[in-house]
Motif scaffolding. Structure first.
Motif, PDB file in Angstrom:
ATOM      1  N   SER A  63       0.836  -1.206   0.000  1.00  0.00           N
ATOM      2  CA  SER A  63       0.000   0.000   0.000  1.00  0.00           C
ATOM      3  C   SER A  63       0.873   1.260   0.000  1.00  0.00           C
ATOM      4  N   LYS A  88       2.015   6.387  -6.036  1.00  0.00           N
ATOM      5  CA  LYS A  88       1.524   6.741  -7.358  1.00  0.00           C
ATOM      6  C   LYS A  88       0.863   8.118  -7.340  1.00  0.00           C
ATOM      7  N   HIS A 129       3.733   1.487  -1.531  1.00  0.00           N
ATOM      8  CA  HIS A 129       4.170   1.587  -2.923  1.00  0.00           C
ATOM      9  C   HIS A 129       3.051   2.203  -3.771  1.00  0.00           C
ATOM     10  N   GLU A 130       1.819   1.753  -3.524  1.00  0.00           N
ATOM     11  CA  GLU A 130       0.691   2.269  -4.298  1.00  0.00           C
ATOM     12  C   GLU A 130       0.393   3.733  -3.983  1.00  0.00           C
TER      13      GLU A 130
END
Lengths: 869, 341
Positions: free
Chosen positions: B161, B167, B163-164
């Motif tokens: 999460s 974005k 890493h996400e």
């Protein structure tokens, strides 16, 4: 421009906002427009279809239009309590909307204040309404990604979904909610996520369908190929031909083609697909994609068979009409198939070749070798025994199942098959045994009936011989005083006895056993009567009775002998002695039956009634067991000259009852019945006092059947036992207890029944495994069941044991009263059941009869308790 | 030529005995510079994972990033078995290493949030927002966590999460995560809700012939020597075993010939290494592991093994694998284990 191969395409995970290879699809526009219009949307789809990338892009577009977007990724929350989960939502919303930075809002303080008075979901409701919508004046879209994670929590999140619906409904009343919209994304079906249909928001929301890339959409991807291939469009078309536009595979294949283009002799798309994706796909599948599909299809052993078979159909037929089955939605959710124009198809050629015919067959083989039979069995509601496995199929399946982690139903299926197989084998063995037994029994019967005929003749002759012997003793004492007269009397007597014995023999030959018995006993009894006329009277009455009962019914003869009899005791008409009364009863009985045979029932009743009244006077108070009762003259030890036998008395009662049943009044009939019951109790008392255990048990059974009016049925089922006469139950029990030093009897059994933890009055529907366990300890304790061998004792085993051990037999072993059956030995203890947790329990396979016995026992004990026995 | 260096642990940053592999390093360095980068290094023991990871940190520091190396292999079992303890430990450790105030006790509140959210909030507020530069966070030996089902799914879910978040969130773009592990992920974990299905995967291969010659030259050994070929036959392209031999030869402690002759014996230079492998094998909880390896070293063809045993033997670097068939990693292992097992 040549794109850098390492960063143009992205394989796995969501694409950043500015990713050059992001492909706009139809869904992009749809999702954006609907959210912009404030519609609740959900994107529920298979893995790696670009859901999160779609979210990232859509958020950016909405933000550009002034919409505030909050994103919650449920993967990050982890496994938490309900409070922490909702706290996490509020935290994520505060962070996403920068409430702290922009409004100096400390969510922690707010939450702590509200947490104490409101439930977590109410807190979230308040937070959104009073904080989020109050502070932010723009439209707000809340994106919840990886929504299927709600399923991994220990608590239900139905309330959360209901809240989304609630906000939607509130729009009518409160326009601020028009600014609030939710978007849910994940791998699930709406039905998986929320069970309560009335609260679900999904039926008022918009499903966004996320399709694969289409050729007219992939311009951004072609850019990455430009300068590397002479005809990038053609390469792209080939790629889509293989991937069906599946985003992950398409990106991956584009990336492969780019690195291939850097080689001296670049291979074709087809060659690359073969060598880098399809061949050895399991080890090449990195990041994981194909393995995820495989695992999703196979994850549940139970469902895998259905999924594989549906997939196989689709594969073989090219397409299959879609329906709303769980299988078709599961298969779509795995990504393996896609629904287009109401038809299910394999998503693309890559899957087609990876998950090919061979693969499906291998998986099906891995699944279960008995899937067809299994499913048919399940479909029959686990009842169709013809579907169970046998013989080699069963052995093979068991072999196959050894290292498998089977589902509950599979275990049930195999266990049921095994059980049936053993039962069939036992049944065959049993039939064989039965055949042998039958043959043996037939042989014995043959010998017995021959022996019987001979024996009967002997008995008849024996009676005569006995009488003669006795008479000669008597004669010799008389000879001195009055030789001639006495000799002629004796001669007359002996001739009469012989006549009666012969008639009784004829009756016996005709099968009228009880009448024959009665007359034999009457003949025998007469020996004890000293008065010549009286004993002649008894014999003549007997002869009369015989003529009434023989098939060659001769009522004239009967009349003649009855009159002869009456003449003999005329001089006693006024005599009230015991002897006289007895002969009167016998005479009246014989007269009564004659009237009956002459079809004069009222006269018959009058005679019997008379006999019955005299009989009642003949009864004397005496001890029956511990109690004082009116003892029947047949069992009264104080009466020396017994004229009436127990058979006479039983016949008297029964004949009278039979008459009264047709013609008489009920009151009298029940009195007669009570009297017969008392008579039987006397008989039981007598048998027990003489330790005739088996006969006593037999008497008890028949007595109980008589009391319960169940003689014709020969079965005392639990309904009758439940209402059995308390008085008679006590009578019977006290006799057993008293004569066995408190070793036998119902009350003794009742105590053991309770001590072994058995329940009372349960019917078989509520009979549990525990009941069976306790029942087993009961029957083991009292010696009806050999717990060590796990074997039922049959009736004759038990009786042999009691005859041998007498009062050293197990406490409570008697009375049996039909609660143990010869049938039991035929019932093998082979049943197996599998519990939910997979453990196996044994139970016996009961026939209906066995159930009856269990219910009966339980009801009997209940009655004992209720009757205070 | 630089002075000799005994191979012990990771290769120092300034060592001339570190061989760069085909573009592995450059791929890592390039990736590192991307927002919310995620690099996953996977290779068996003694293949140079830690050496690579440390070089990635060094590269970051060159870019004025903050760097942080955490070896999960050395964390107490007590910490690893409890998610909340483990995450608190992680936050404290990172704060201390980066010379930040340790605010864990003040900031942490499980009455409000789950452990994951506490940790996420802490990383954002007290770490990422404090340092004003990208942070290279290396988690080495993450396979240490795999057996601990209590934490595995939630912890890796949280990393995914993060890493996400990168974005879209500027703060989270700063986090550059490097994970290194020796084993396959054998736990039942949804890959898609873990970091293992995202980011850039890096597999470390054995040295090829050219690299072996290069390494020999760096040790002052004649790369044309026929005995070098024999050494390669004996230990393959195993970086550690090659360096150990080259060190002894270059420092003239032994000769090529003696070394090769005694290699598989107790007197040989590999005896410590071999014995330690044997110890690990014998103390493994899986008693069949010894049997499995025995089967492998005694068979000329590849052997099919239980997948769990493959994972374990492979992570120890004892075997190589082709599909489900396993062969000994090198001749040295085959001969030694043939003899002792």
């Amino acid at each position: 421009m040549t794109a850098n191969s390492s960063n143009f395409y992205q394989v796995g995970a969501s694409l950043p906002v500015n990713a050059p290879s992001y492909v706009q699809r139809q869904a992009d526009e749809e999702f954006y427009q609907k959210l912009q219009a404030g519609k609740f949307c959900y994107v529920l789809n298979s893995r790696q279809m670009g859901k999160s990338s779609l979210r990232v892009q859509t958020m950016q577009r909405l933000q550009k239009q002034g919409t505030v977007c909050a994103a919650i990724d449920l993967t990050g929350i982890g496994k938490v309590t309900e409070e922490q989960w909702y706290g996490g939502i509020v935290y994520n919303l505060s962070e996403s909307c920068q409430l702290e930075d922009k409004f100096n809002f400390d969510w922690r303080v707010w939450w702590q204040k509200h947490q104490t008075i409101l439930s977590p979901v109410q807190c979230l409701n308040q937070f959104i309404e009073k904080v989020l919508l109050a502070k932010i004046q723009q439209p707000i879209v809340i994106f919840v990604d990886e929504i299927d994670k709600v399923l991994s929590q220990d608590f239900s999140l139905d309330d959360f979904f209901a809240l989304i619906r609630f906000f939607q409904n509130q729009r009518v009343d409160n326009s601020i909610f028009e600014r609030l919209t939710f978007a849910l994304l994940g791998v699930a079906t709406p039905g998986d996520l929320i069970t309560n249909k009335t609260q679900t928001p999904f039926n008022i929301g918009e499903a966004i369908e996320l399709n694969g890339f289409k050729i007219d959409e992939v311009e951004p991807l072609i850019k990455g190929l430009q300068g590397r291939f002479n005809h990038p469009q053609k390469v792209m078309a080939e790629i889509l031909d293989w991937t069906g536009g599946q985003p992950f595979l398409t990106q991956k294949l584009c990336q492969f083609m780019v690195s291939e283009s850097e080689k001296d002799n670049p291979r074709s798309v087809k060659e690359i697909v073969k060598s880098r994706i399809i061949e050895n796909w399991e080890s090449q599948d990195n990041p994981e994609h194909l393995r995820t599909i495989r695992d999703r299809v196979l994850s549940s052993e139970q469902r895998a068979g259905y999924l594989l078979e549906l997939y196989q159909q689709i594969q073989q037929q090219g397409e299959v009409a879609a329906n709303n089955s769980v299988e078709s939605s599961e298969l779509r959710l795995s990504g393996l198939v896609v629904q287009r124009q109401g038809k299910l198809r394999v998503y693309n050629q890559v899957y087609q070749q990876v998950f090919n015919q061979n693969w499906v067959e291998n998986q099906l083989n891995n699944l279960r070798p008995y899937s067809e039979a299994f499913r048919a069995w399940v479909a029959s509601g686990y009842s169709d025994e013809s579907r169970l496995l046998q013989g080699k199929a069963l052995i093979d399946s068991e072999e196959w199942a050894k290292d498998k982690n089977l589902s509950f139903q599979d275990k049930q299926f195999l266990a049921a098959s095994k059980e049936k197989e053993i039962a069939v084998r036992n049944q065959e063995a049993e039939l064989e045994r039965e055949r042998k037994d039958r043959e043996a029994a037939e042989k014995i019967n043959l010998e017995l009936s021959e022996a019987n005929r001979k024996a009967k003749r002997r008995i008849r002759n024996g009676t005569v011989v006995l009488i003669l012997a006795l008479s000669f003793t008597a004669i010799s004492s008389f000879v001195a005083a009055n030789k001639v007269r006495e000799a002629s009397k004796t001669d007359e007597y002996l001739r009469t006895v012989e006549k009666l014995a012969n008639l009784a023999g004829e009756l016996e030959d005709e099968g009228s056993d009880s009448e024959a018995k009665e007359l034999f006993s009457q003949a025998g009894q007469s020996v004890n009567i000293k008065n010549h006329q009286l004993r002649q009277a008894v014999l003549y009455a007997g002869i009369s009775y015989a003529h009434q009962k023989l098939e060659t019914k001769n009522l004239k003869e009967a009349q003649k002998y009855l009159e002869l009899s009456q003449q003999q005791w005329k001089h006693l008409q006024q005599n009230n002695s015991n002897e006289a009364s007895q002969i009167r009863v016998l005479s009246l009985k014989t007269q009564g039956n004659l009237f009956k045979e002459q079809e004069q029932p009222q006269q018959a009743i009058a005679e019997y009634k008379n006999a019955f009244e005299i009989l009642n006077k003949l009864k004397e108070k005496g001890k029956r067991g511990e109690r004082i009762a009116e003892i029947s003259p047949a069992f009264n030890p104080n009466i020396q000259n017994k004229i009436l036998s127990k058979q006479n008395l039983e016949a008297l009662h029964r004949e009278f009852i039979a008459l009264l049943s047709k013609n008489g009044n009920k009151n009298l009939k029940s009195k007669v019945k009570e009297s017969l019951t008392e008579h039987y109790l006397d008989e039981l008392n007598n048998l027990l006092a003489n330790k005739k255990w088996q006969e006593a048990d037999n008497r008890t059974t028949r007595l109980m059947l008589f009391v319960a009016n169940r003689e014709e049925c020969d079965v005392l089922d639990h309904d009758y036992l439940k209402n059995f006469s308390c008085k008679r139950l006590k009578d019977i029990d006290s006799l057993w207890v008293q004569h066995s030093n408190e070793r036998f009897g119902f009350s003794v059994q009742k105590q053991i029944w309770k001590n072994t933890g058995n329940r009372l009055g349960i019917n078989i529907q509520s009979w549990t495994e525990k009941d069976e366990d306790t029942y087993r300890s009961f029957v083991s304790r009292i010696g009806w069941y050999d717990g060590g061998l796990g074997r039922w004792q049959n009736y004759s085993d038990i009786m042999r044991r009691v005859e041998k051990d007498g009062l050293k037999s197990p406490v409570g072993i008697l009375p049996i009263v039909g609660m143990v059956s010869e049938i039991r030995k035929k019932i093998p203890d082979i049943g197996r059941a599998v519990r939910e947790d997979g453990s196996v329990v044994k139970y016996s396979r009961w026939s209906w009869f066995d159930w009856e016995l269990r219910e009966g026992q339980s009801s009997l004990v209940l009655r004992l308790v209720n009757c205070n026995v | 030529m630089q002075s000799l260096e005994y191979p012990d642990g990771s290769v120092p940053l300034d060592s001339s005995f570190y061989l760069e592999r085909n573009e592995v390093e450059s791929l890592c360095y390039q990736t590192l510079k991307k927002p919310a980068a995620l690099i996953r290094i996977k290779a068996p023991k003694l293949m140079g994972k830690t050496s690579l990871a440390k070089r990635i940190i060094a590269e970051g520091i060159k870019q004025n990033y903050q760097g942080m190396y955490l070896d999960l292999g050395s964390v107490n079992k007590e910490v690893i078995t409890n998610l909340d303890k483990f995450l608190r430990w992680l936050c404290s450790k990172v704060s201390l290493e980066l010379n930040l105030n340790n605010q864990v006790d003040n900031a942490w509140d499980t009455t409000l949030l789950g452990s994951n959210d506490n940790c996420t909030d802490y990383f954002k507020k007290y770490i990422l927002n404090q340092i004003n530069s990208p942070l290279v966070l290396v988690l080495d030996e993450v396979d240490r966590l795999f057996p601990y089902s209590e934490i595995v799914e939630d912890f890796f879910g949280m990393l995914r999460s993060w890493h996400e978040k990168g974005k879209t969130s500027d703060t989270w773009k700063q986090l550059r995560l490097v994970l290194a592990h020796a084993t396959e992920i054998y736990i039942p974990l949804d890959y898609h809700q873990s970091p293992f299905n995202a980011g850039v995967p890096v597999d470390l291969e054995e040295f090829n012939q050219k690299q072996v010659k290069d390494l020999a030259t760096r040790h002052g050994i004649n790369s044309q020597d026929n005995l070098l070929k024999e050494l390669r036959t004996m230990v393959g392209g195993h970086p550690y075993l090659l360096r150990l031999a080259m060190y002894d030869i270059a420092s003239e402690k032994t000769t090529f010939k003696d070394l090769l002759e005694s290699a598989t014996t107790e007197a040989g230079i590999y005896s410590n290494h071999l014995r330690s492998l044997l110890d690990i094998l014998r103390s493994a909880s899986d008693l069949d592991l010894v049997q499995a390896l025995k089967q492998v070293v005694n068979s000329n063809a590849g052997v099919e093994l239980d997948s769990m045993q493959i994972y374990k033997l492979h992570s120890l670097g004892m075997v190589v694998r082709k599909n489900n068939h396993v062969t000994p990693r090198c001749q040295l292992y085959r001969e030694y284990f043939c003899r002792v097992l």
